[in-house]
Design an enzyme around this catalytic site. Structure first.
Site, PDB file in Angstrom:
ATOM      1  N   SER A  89     -40.940 -47.214  74.673  1.00 21.95           N
ATOM      2  CA  SER A  89     -39.617 -47.842  74.677  1.00 21.95           C
ATOM      3  C   SER A  89     -38.554 -47.011  75.375  1.00 21.95           C
ATOM      4  O   SER A  89     -37.484 -47.528  75.697  1.00 21.95           O
ATOM      5  CB  SER A  89     -39.167 -48.131  73.242  1.00 21.95           C
ATOM      6  OG  SER A  89     -39.168 -46.942  72.472  1.00 21.95           O
ATOM      7  N   GLY A 144     -43.127 -48.881  71.269  1.00 25.95           N
ATOM      8  CA  GLY A 144     -44.034 -48.646  70.158  1.00 25.95           C
ATOM      9  C   GLY A 144     -45.427 -48.216  70.541  1.00 25.95           C
ATOM     10  O   GLY A 144     -46.262 -47.964  69.669  1.00 25.95           O
ATOM     11  N   ASN A 172     -44.716 -41.604  70.744  1.00 29.37           N
ATOM     12  CA  ASN A 172     -45.391 -42.337  69.670  1.00 29.37           C
ATOM     13  C   ASN A 172     -46.805 -41.835  69.396  1.00 29.37           C
ATOM     14  O   ASN A 172     -47.579 -42.518  68.721  1.00 29.37           O
ATOM     15  CB  ASN A 172     -45.445 -43.829  70.024  1.00 29.37           C
ATOM     16  CG  ASN A 172     -44.075 -44.427  70.209  1.00 29.37           C
ATOM     17  OD1 ASN A 172     -43.157 -44.161  69.432  1.00 29.37           O
ATOM     18  ND2 ASN A 172     -43.912 -45.230  71.259  1.00 29.37           N
ATOM     19  N   ASP A 221     -30.336 -43.393  68.285  1.00 30.07           N
ATOM     20  CA  ASP A 221     -31.040 -42.689  67.215  1.00 30.07           C
ATOM     21  C   ASP A 221     -31.628 -41.429  67.826  1.00 30.07           C
ATOM     22  O   ASP A 221     -31.092 -40.900  68.805  1.00 30.07           O
ATOM     23  CB  ASP A 221     -32.103 -43.579  66.568  1.00 30.07           C
ATOM     24  CG  ASP A 221     -33.021 -44.237  67.605  1.00 30.07           C
ATOM     25  OD1 ASP A 221     -33.268 -43.612  68.658  1.00 30.07           O
ATOM     26  OD2 ASP A 221     -33.485 -45.368  67.367  1.00 30.07           O
ATOM     27  N   HIS A 228     -33.852 -43.372  71.292  1.00 30.10           N
ATOM     28  CA  HIS A 228     -33.472 -44.501  72.135  1.00 30.10           C
ATOM     29  C   HIS A 228     -32.045 -44.367  72.661  1.00 30.10           C
ATOM     30  O   HIS A 228     -31.136 -43.986  71.920  1.00 30.10           O
ATOM     31  CB  HIS A 228     -33.622 -45.811  71.347  1.00 30.10           C
ATOM     32  CG  HIS A 228     -35.016 -46.016  70.850  1.00 30.10           C
ATOM     33  ND1 HIS A 228     -35.374 -45.845  69.527  1.00 30.10           N
ATOM     34  CD2 HIS A 228     -36.159 -46.348  71.508  1.00 30.10           C
ATOM     35  CE1 HIS A 228     -36.670 -46.086  69.385  1.00 30.10           C
ATOM     36  NE2 HIS A 228     -37.167 -46.387  70.580  1.00 30.10           N
TER      37      HIS A 228
END
Length: 704
Positions: free
Chosen positions: A482, A520, A552, A671, A674
């Site tokens: 992402s 993800g 991830n 966050d 992102h």
């Protein structure tokens, strides 16, 4: 759509197969081009319009709207001078027949869908002519006792055939607010339909021929659409109620549930009814229900009944479509001839149902699509419709139907063809038919996968790999998570990945960028979910592949999101039991998965570039945390081992962000990982700087 590309590929395959030995080893036999009797697979609104235009030209020339003196043959422009010799000029078709009522409706649909005023003008000119001539023909009848047979149908209808279809078309036309009044003609027709036509004791429309109290399935269409349109015109519920009552009463007597078809005739005095499922009569029934569903209010108590009956009839009909795409004269008898008018009606009604949401496009879109392809083959170069059964009464033996003649001047074919073509144009605008594994499939979004066989993406706005390719220009493929593509790549919830802006830095006349990253995903799950296979199938020699994973690759291996890889770059593995499936999966290291991408890309002549993950929004003493001991380190190790370029995006982007100050730098993030638009652009710029710093890498020449 890129249909020409797909068809060219199939043609090339066929040609290549003729030059080399064809067997299961050398040739994908399932992609060989079938030898269809009817064109299959390629259809466009423009192509449909070309067919309709031929029909329009033929009909416009074949149906003059003029009054003549039959004794001299000269045109009479002053209608006040009419006498016993005055007639309508004869063309190839009658201007006020029920067949031409359907044709006028077809012209109006074609005008609405195509925006071509010639179709509307055809109706306007003839309705205006009939409206203006009407009072003078009434005077002729009163004074001389004679009248042109076409005008008699309009002024003194004696059967539903004389009134219903013309009334329907005039009501539709009246709502366009023409500069002349048709309401008196409409009311005259409706008065006959509602109060003068013969009926059974329960009110069902009936005839006295060929037997007393006979129901003709045709009469559903000859009456009901006009009645329901009158309801729309006046707003009076009694018309809606009468329309649905007639459908119920015809259906109760004439619909054979086991077949999903209507019998053509029913005789009140008979306890046994030979069931001949005549094609066009079933067309009239289906067209009736289609017309009713078009205008029946959503809250009407009988709407659900009509819709369910329409669906049941469609379900029955589609099983009888022939391999040529046409339906037979007797639907369940394949040795009866293929008939055009019925096929055109079914094509229209099924396409209409798909467009209106009454029918599933996946199941029924291809039926209408192939139906039109078949109908189009019956339109000759003159614009005549071939293969149409002439007017047909009712029979109780098969020979009667088998041997009915066909003729290009059978007027029944023209209106249905116009309706079908117009609705198929709308179908092609609403949906995206595409060959997939050689079969026509219907999709709500355009499928631009270059491959002749493809799986449909579940991702919104997903761009199929290779779809941006322009000739021999290379494509820059991005794969990752992402931080490369967030959500749909269009700023979902204000979050962006750097790949959404990457193409802005390239000369797009020389290359294109495709962002196939997916939020993800880890280096492992991008492979196990088949995402890499989709990209791999479309990458070509000379393309570029930018690989960025790591965010991830931690966490659980077999529970939850179950996406972790083993740490490091070795070849060790661990087999785990996946909680979601109960099956085993062998999990490898982060480095192993990166090597898979690199080696497979290089084997196809593609240039891989490995990137370390973007920096995380974790700060200490004004500095961002680096991944120097984990994923950035492992990414560089693999790149060095495989001798491919490496960009330390983790460090490049961190330094650019740190230069803004900690407060400003943190504002670029939502966050820990992102970014917003500004942060994504900063990361994209860092990638571009990294590319520029690579010595001897050919990707540089495509940057702006």
């Amino acid at each position: 759509m890129k249909k020409r590309h797909y068809l060219a590929a199939a043609l090339l395959l066929s040609l290549n197969c003729t030059r080399a030995q064809v067997n299961d080893f050398t040739t994908p036999l399932h992609l060989l081009q079938p030898d269809y009797d009817t064109p299959y697979g390629e259809l466009s609104p423009e192509k449909v319009k070309t067919s309709l235009d031929k029909v329009l030209k033929f009909l416009d020339e074949s149906t003059p709207a003029k009054v003549i003196d039959s004794s001299t043959g000269k045109e009479l422009k002053d209608y006040s001078g009419m006498d016993e010799n005055t007639r309508l000029q004869q063309g190839s078709f009658r201007l006020a027949s029920y067949e031409w009522g359907v044709t006028y409706s077809g012209m109006l649909e074609a005008a609405k869908v195509t925006g071509d005023d010639r179709y509307f003008k055809y109706v306007n000119d003839r309705f205006k002519f009939l409206a203006e001539a009407k009072p003078h023909f009434i005077e002729q009848l009163n004074e001389y006792g004679v009248i042109d047979p076409q005008m008699r149908q309009m002024l003194k209808p004696h059967a539903l055939d004389d009134a219903g279809a013309m009334c329907t078309a005039m009501i539709k036309f009246e709502q366009s607010k023409p500069g002349f009044n048709l309401r008196s003609v409409i009311d005259h027709y409706m008065n006959y339909i509602m109060y003068k036509e013969y009926r059974l004791s329960d009110g069902t429309f009936a005839r006295k021929r060929p037997q007393l109290n006979t129901l003709w399935l045709d009469d559903m269409y000859m009456a009901v659409p006009a009645i329901v349109q009158m309801g729309k015109l006046t707003g009076e519920a009694r018309y809606f109620n009468e329309a649905t009552r007639q459908i119920r009463q015809f259906t109760e007597r004439m619909f054979v549930k086991e077949k999903g078809l209507y019998m053509h005739g029913w005789v009140e005095s008979s306890d046994q009814h030979p069931a001949f499922f005549w094609g066009r009569a079933n067309g009239w029934a289906l067209l009736t229900m289609t017309e009713v569903l078009d205008v029946l209010p959503a809250g009407h108590p009988d709407r659900e009944y009509v819709l369910n009956q329409y669906k049941a009839h469609v379900k029955g009909l589609v099983q009888y479509q022939s391999k040529e795409g046409l339906w037979h004269q007797l639907l369940d008898r394949n040795d009866s001839y293929l008939e055009t008018s019925a096929t055109a009606i079914y094509t229209y009604c099924i396409a209409r149902g798909v467009n209106k949401g009454w029918l599933d496009p996946v199941a029924y879109g291809p039926v209408a699509y192939y139906g039109w392809n078949a109908v189009a083959t019956k339109i000759n170069n003159k614009g005549q419709v071939e293969g149409t059964c002439v007017g047909t009464g009712m029979g109780f033996d098969p020979a009667f139907y088998y041997y009915r003649p066909v003729n290009v001047y059978a007027a029944h074919g023209y209106g249905p063809v116009l309706l079908a073509g117009a609705e198929v144009i709308t179908l092609l605008k609403n949906f995206h038919p595409r060959l997939n594994d050689s079969a026509v499939q219907f999709y709500r979004q355009e499928q631009t996968y270059p491959s002749p066989i493809f799986s449909v993406s579940t991702r919104k706005n997903d761009t199929p790999p290779g779809s941006s390719r322009k000739g021999k220009n290379p494509v820059v493929f991005l794969i990752g998570d992402s931080t490369v593509k967030n959500g749909t790549g269009e700023g979902d919830n204000g979050q962006w990945g750097w790949g959404s802006f990457f193409e802005n830095y390239f000369q797009t006349d020389k290359t294109t960028v495709e962002n196939h990253a997916l939020g993800g995903r880890s280096s492992r799950t991008f492979i196990t979910e088949g995402l890499w296979e989709n990209v791999y199938n479309e990458i070509r020699k000379g393309d570029y592949l930018l690989i960025q994973f790591g965010h991830n690759d931690g966490g659980p291996m077999n529970t939850g999101r179950a996406r972790a890889s083993l740490k490091g770059t070795g070849e060790e593995s661990e087999t785990v039991i996946m909680a979601g499936t109960g099956g085993p999966e062998e999990v490898f290291t982060f480095g192993h998965y990166l090597r898979t991408y690199i080696r497979q890309a290089k084997a196809k002549g593609v240039y891989p570039v490995v990137l370390s993950p973007t920096p995380r929004n974790i700060w200490k003493d004004g500095k961002m945390e680096r991944m120097n001991e984990t994923y950035a380190k492992w990414a560089k190790e693999v790149a060095d081992q495989e001798k491919v370029p490496y960009i330390d995006l983790n460090d490049l982007a961190a330094r650019k962000t740190e230069a803004l100050g900690e407060s400003k730098g943190k504002s670029l993030f939502f966050d820990a990982a992102h970014t917003n638009r500004e942060g994504a652009v900063l990361n994209a710029e860092a990638v571009v700087e990294g590319i520029r710093s690579l010595k001897g890498n050919s990707l540089n020449k495509y940057l702006k």
